[in-house]
Design a protein around this motif. Structure first.
Motif, PDB file in Angstrom:
ATOM      1  N   GLU A   4       1.079  -1.229  -0.095  1.00 53.65           N
ATOM      2  CA  GLU A   4       0.081   0.033   0.033  1.00 53.65           C
ATOM      3  C   GLU A   4       0.863   1.275  -0.001  1.00 53.65           C
ATOM      4  OE1 GLU A   4      -3.414   2.468  -0.044  1.00 53.65           O
ATOM      5  OE2 GLU A   4      -3.118   0.267  -0.458  1.00 53.65           O
ATOM      6  N   ARG A   5       1.922   1.213   0.780  1.00 54.20           N
ATOM      7  CA  ARG A   5       2.855   2.270   0.870  1.00 54.20           C
ATOM      8  C   ARG A   5       3.503   2.626  -0.706  1.00 54.20           C
ATOM      9  NH1 ARG A   5       7.949   3.035   1.133  1.00 54.20           N
ATOM     10  NH2 ARG A   5       8.417   1.159   1.516  1.00 54.20           N
ATOM     11  N   LEU A   6       3.850   1.624  -1.226  1.00 56.93           N
ATOM     12  CA  LEU A   6       4.608   1.573  -2.651  1.00 56.93           C
ATOM     13  C   LEU A   6       3.632   2.206  -3.547  1.00 56.93           C
ATOM     14  CD1 LEU A   6       6.768  -1.579  -2.432  1.00 56.93           C
ATOM     15  CD2 LEU A   6       7.489   0.679  -2.452  1.00 56.93           C
ATOM     16  N   ARG A   7       2.201   1.386  -3.344  1.00 55.73           N
ATOM     17  CA  ARG A   7       1.264   2.063  -4.468  1.00 55.73           C
ATOM     18  C   ARG A   7       1.088   3.485  -4.193  1.00 55.73           C
ATOM     19  NH1 ARG A   7      -3.588   3.425  -4.212  1.00 55.73           N
ATOM     20  NH2 ARG A   7      -4.087   2.949  -2.086  1.00 55.73           N
ATOM     21  N   VAL A   8       0.832   4.070  -2.928  1.00 52.42           N
ATOM     22  CA  VAL A   8       0.566   5.304  -2.575  1.00 52.42           C
ATOM     23  C   VAL A   8       2.079   6.342  -3.279  1.00 52.42           C
ATOM     24  CG1 VAL A   8       0.486   7.133  -0.923  1.00 52.42           C
ATOM     25  CG2 VAL A   8      -0.877   5.215  -0.656  1.00 52.42           C
ATOM     26  N   THR A  52       4.025   5.465  -5.557  1.00 52.29           N
ATOM     27  CA  THR A  52       3.899   5.258  -6.846  1.00 52.29           C
ATOM     28  C   THR A  52       3.074   6.293  -7.257  1.00 52.29           C
ATOM     29  OG1 THR A  52       4.877   2.887  -6.817  1.00 52.29           O
ATOM     30  CG2 THR A  52       3.551   3.792  -8.923  1.00 52.29           C
ATOM     31  N   GLU A  53       1.797   6.238  -6.975  1.00 48.60           N
ATOM     32  CA  GLU A  53       0.721   7.239  -7.367  1.00 48.60           C
ATOM     33  C   GLU A  53       0.984   8.594  -7.232  1.00 48.60           C
ATOM     34  OE1 GLU A  53      -3.023   6.280  -5.211  1.00 48.60           O
ATOM     35  OE2 GLU A  53      -3.252   4.356  -6.436  1.00 48.60           O
ATOM     36  N   ALA A  54       1.763   8.864  -6.002  1.00 52.14           N
ATOM     37  CA  ALA A  54       2.396  10.158  -5.715  1.00 52.14           C
ATOM     38  C   ALA A  54       3.402  10.578  -6.876  1.00 52.14           C
ATOM     39  CB  ALA A  54       2.872  10.559  -4.497  1.00 52.14           C
ATOM     40  N   ALA A  55       4.206   9.730  -7.140  1.00 51.38           N
ATOM     41  CA  ALA A  55       5.214   9.983  -8.049  1.00 51.38           C
ATOM     42  C   ALA A  55       4.754  10.141  -9.409  1.00 51.38           C
ATOM     43  CB  ALA A  55       6.285   9.029  -8.251  1.00 51.38           C
ATOM     44  N   GLU A  56       3.690   9.481 -10.040  1.00 50.51           N
ATOM     45  CA  GLU A  56       3.147   9.462 -11.132  1.00 50.51           C
ATOM     46  C   GLU A  56       2.551  10.922 -11.313  1.00 50.51           C
ATOM     47  OE1 GLU A  56       1.865   8.772 -14.962  1.00 50.51           O
ATOM     48  OE2 GLU A  56       3.694   7.689 -14.019  1.00 50.51           O
ATOM     49  N   ASP A  57       1.753  11.367 -10.183  1.00 53.36           N
ATOM     50  CA  ASP A  57       0.798  12.607  -9.993  1.00 53.36           C
ATOM     51  C   ASP A  57       1.897  13.718 -10.138  1.00 53.36           C
ATOM     52  OD1 ASP A  57      -1.477  14.239  -9.434  1.00 53.36           O
ATOM     53  OD2 ASP A  57      -0.744  14.380  -7.707  1.00 53.36           O
ATOM     54  N   THR A  58       3.151  13.621  -9.472  1.00 57.13           N
ATOM     55  CA  THR A  58       4.061  14.815  -9.461  1.00 57.13           C
ATOM     56  C   THR A  58       4.729  14.651 -10.958  1.00 57.13           C
ATOM     57  OG1 THR A  58       4.792  14.412  -7.317  1.00 57.13           O
ATOM     58  CG2 THR A  58       6.352  15.296  -8.628  1.00 57.13           C
TER      59      THR A  58
END
Length: 131
Positions: free
Chosen positions: A16-20, A22-28
């Motif tokens: 879950e931490r990696l998914r969050v 990854t999503e944050a990095a993709e969003d950035t």
């Protein structure tokens, strides 16, 4: 069993931490791409605005040159017309002067002829008296 569940829970939390992350990095990354796109569009708009200003300046200069040419042509036409009018007036004055001189010459010739005829008549009369 508890250790397996704890490991499973820990793994799920890690996923879950990696998914969050990854999503944050993709969003950035998406935000950075959007920012770069907007920045590139702004630069293109600035370049287009500058080009438009340069074209407007070029057209303004051409318009000023055209107006200067028009004014120069009008001035040349005015001067030509003034010169023609002056030449016409000069020719009329010259013609009037020549006509005046002709009339004076004719009058002087007529006066001389009359004087000569009177003189001849006077001499005839004196010659007739003398006979």
């Amino acid at each position: 069993v508890e250790e397996a569940e704890a490991a499973k829970l820990q793994r799920q939390e890690e996923e879950e931490r990696l998914r969050v992350e990854t999503e944050a990095a993709e969003d950035t990354r998406l935000k950075e791409e959007e920012f770069l796109r907007i920045e590139a569009e702004a630069e293109a708009a600035d370049a287009a605005k500058l080009q438009l200003q340069q074209e407007e300046e070029h057209l303004r200069i051409e318009a000023e040159e055209a107006e200067a040419t028009r004014l120069k042509q009008e001035e040349e036409e005015r001067l030509r017309m003034e010169a023609e009018a002056a030449e016409t007036a000069r020719l009329q004055q010259q013609e009037q002067e020549e006509q005046r001189l002709r009339i004076e010459a004719e009058e002087a010739g007529a006066a001389r002829l009359k004087h000569q005829q009177e003189e001849e008549q006077h001499l005839r009369i004196e010659a007739e008296r003398a006979e």
